[in-house]
Scaffold this active site. Structure first.
Site, short mmCIF file in Angstrom:
data_model
loop_
_atom_site.label_atom_id
_atom_site.label_comp_id
_atom_site.label_asym_id
_atom_site.label_seq_id
_atom_site.Cartn_x
_atom_site.Cartn_y
_atom_site.Cartn_z
N SER A 42 9.09 5.30 5.07
CA SER A 42 8.31 6.44 5.55
C SER A 42 9.15 7.70 5.40
O SER A 42 10.21 7.82 6.04
CB SER A 42 7.92 6.21 7.01
OG SER A 42 7.14 7.27 7.50
N GLU A 56 0.85 -1.19 0.00
CA GLU A 56 0.00 0.00 0.00
C GLU A 56 0.88 1.24 0.00
O GLU A 56 2.08 1.17 0.32
CB GLU A 56 -0.93 0.01 1.21
CG GLU A 56 -0.24 -0.02 2.56
CD GLU A 56 0.07 1.35 3.15
OE1 GLU A 56 -0.62 2.33 2.83
OE2 GLU A 56 1.02 1.43 3.93
N HIS A 86 4.35 7.38 3.00
CA HIS A 86 4.97 6.08 3.27
C HIS A 86 4.46 5.03 2.29
O HIS A 86 3.46 5.23 1.60
CB HIS A 86 4.78 5.64 4.74
CG HIS A 86 3.47 5.00 5.07
ND1 HIS A 86 2.85 5.18 6.27
CD2 HIS A 86 2.65 4.15 4.39
CE1 HIS A 86 1.74 4.48 6.31
NE2 HIS A 86 1.59 3.85 5.18
N HIS A 137 6.55 6.07 19.09
CA HIS A 137 5.72 6.31 17.91
C HIS A 137 4.50 7.17 18.23
O HIS A 137 4.05 7.95 17.38
CB HIS A 137 5.25 5.00 17.27
CG HIS A 137 4.50 5.25 15.99
ND1 HIS A 137 3.12 5.33 15.94
CD2 HIS A 137 4.94 5.50 14.73
CE1 HIS A 137 2.75 5.58 14.69
NE2 HIS A 137 3.82 5.69 13.94
N ARG A 151 -5.34 -0.87 4.09
CA ARG A 151 -5.04 -0.39 2.74
C ARG A 151 -4.36 -1.45 1.89
O ARG A 151 -4.26 -1.29 0.67
CB ARG A 151 -4.15 0.87 2.82
CG ARG A 151 -4.86 2.10 3.34
CD ARG A 151 -4.01 3.36 3.19
NE ARG A 151 -2.79 3.30 3.99
CZ ARG A 151 -2.68 3.70 5.26
NH1 ARG A 151 -3.75 4.19 5.88
NH2 ARG A 151 -1.54 3.63 5.90
N PHE A 165 2.20 14.44 13.96
CA PHE A 165 1.71 14.40 12.59
C PHE A 165 0.25 14.85 12.52
O PHE A 165 -0.12 15.67 11.68
CB PHE A 165 1.84 12.98 12.03
CG PHE A 165 1.21 12.79 10.68
CD1 PHE A 165 1.81 13.29 9.54
CD2 PHE A 165 -0.01 12.14 10.55
CE1 PHE A 165 1.21 13.13 8.29
CE2 PHE A 165 -0.61 11.96 9.31
CZ PHE A 165 0.01 12.46 8.19
#
Length: 357
Positions: free
Chosen positions: A225, A143, A326, A305, A184, A312
């Site tokens: 990414s 994806e 990404h 993370h 995805r 983000f």
């Protein structure tokens, strides 16, 4: 609003998505749309490794030789170049190359100019390390995700007809929630994409110089990414360097140094360079994981993370020229190759590979 999974890759679901059918994402994101004729891609990482700074000119010359072979018949449709220093203080020059025709890749790989150079005894005596890490995911095994709609990097730049740039989706549904990455990937409609075996050293000894071949296993997950700020103005550059990069660097360093306990085989946070080794305004992470669930678990629960994710979410709606993206893939063991020549034993798949019984 449309699904991230293209219409020709849809099938009746036997596994549910992670959100309800009436979910609405909090901001727009997009995916690359590829030519329906593309059934499988090749994502290849070619590296030159050196420790002593005095070896840089020799390493750069070897790196440029590898890049030169890309212009041979059946070479990659696209490639980019990177540099990083790993946690053993070794420099790594790495070229990342993409094909949308595995047969063309195989012809290129087996050509005398390519295979002869990699196989030559001279590679063992140059005082440099080399590696090739190749994955070939099918079209239903990867994806993409972009906060922009043109000039896609990586695999998104070659998925169009005859290797041209991809078309772009409209705003997609599957993003902005935990599990959207899996949703995805077209294979997620019917497959948990689990890992059932281990990495195995099938040739050579990682603790000694020489050639080492590691056998992979089904469903190794690979994430690229990226962040690109070449066209960003002062405000967005400050946003990247002052707010995004610190939390991103912490997360990437954690995975580089402690990834084994999380199921991360290898994590490289790289800076893009030109063919002469000069830095460009782009960075990205290349992470190899035991399986998608290990990547998901870190993403959903680990503080390193969560800080990246929160940052983000806070800034993405206001981005204009700062490009974030990404790509994530899984692949079958038969479609992987991991080969190392004179690399230190913590390089890539060697760190976690078991000796062949």
């Amino acid at each position: 609003m449309e699904s991230a999974i293209d219409t020709h890759l849809k099938c009746p679901r036997t596994l549910s998505r992670r959100v309800s059918e009436d979910y609405t994402p909090p901001f727009p994101m997009f995916v690359a749309r590829g030519d329906k004729a593309i059934q499988q891609t090749v994502m290849a990482y070619f590296g030159v490794q050196f420790e002593d700074e005095s070896k840089r000119p020799q390493a750069l010359a070897a790196f440029q030789h590898i890049i030169g072979t890309f212009s041979l018949a059946d070479g990659p449709l696209s490639h980019d170049l990177t540099h990083h220093v790993d946690n053993q203080d070794h420099h790594n020059l790495m070229a990342v190359a993409y094909w949308t025709d595995p047969a063309a890749y195989c012809r290129w790989l087996r050509s005398d100019d390519v295979n002869g150079w990699w196989s030559a005894d001279e590679r063992l005596d140059e005082g440099l390390g080399y590696f090739r890490e190749i994955i070939a995911p099918r079209a239903d095994q990867f994806e993409t995700l972009y906060a922009f709609t043109e000039d896609f990097p990586g695999i998104g730049g070659v998925m169009g007809e005859r290797g041209t740039g991809s078309t772009v989706s409209g705003e997609i549904e599957e993003h902005g929630y935990w599990g959207s990455m899996r949703d995805r990937i077209p294979a997620s409609q019917v497959d948990w994409m689990e890992a059932t075996e281990d990495l195995v050293v099938v040739s050579g000894d990682p603790s000694k110089d020489g050639r080492v071949i590691v056998r992979g296993h089904d469903n190794i997950a690979v994430i690229r990414s990226g962040q690109e700020w070449s066209a960003a103005g002062e405000e967005e550059r400050n946003l990247f360097f002052d707010e995004i990069l610190p939390s991103l660097q912490d997360g990437m360093d954690f995975l580089r140094d402690n990834g084994a306990e999380m199921g991360c085989y290898s994590n490289r946070f790289v800076r893009s360079i030109d063919i002469d080794g000069n830095e460009l305004d782009e960075s990205y992470n290349i992470g190899h994981w035991r399986a998608l669930d290990k990547l998901e678990r870190w993403a959903e629960s680990h503080p390193t993370h969560l800080r990246i994710f929160v940052t983000f979410f806070r800034v993405v709606a206001g981005l204009e020229k700062l490009r974030l993206y990404h790509e994530v893939s899984v692949s079958d063991a038969k479609d992987q190759m991991f080969e190392y020549i004179n690399c230190h034993p913590q390089t890539g798949m060697m760190r976690d590979a078991q000796a062949l019984a």
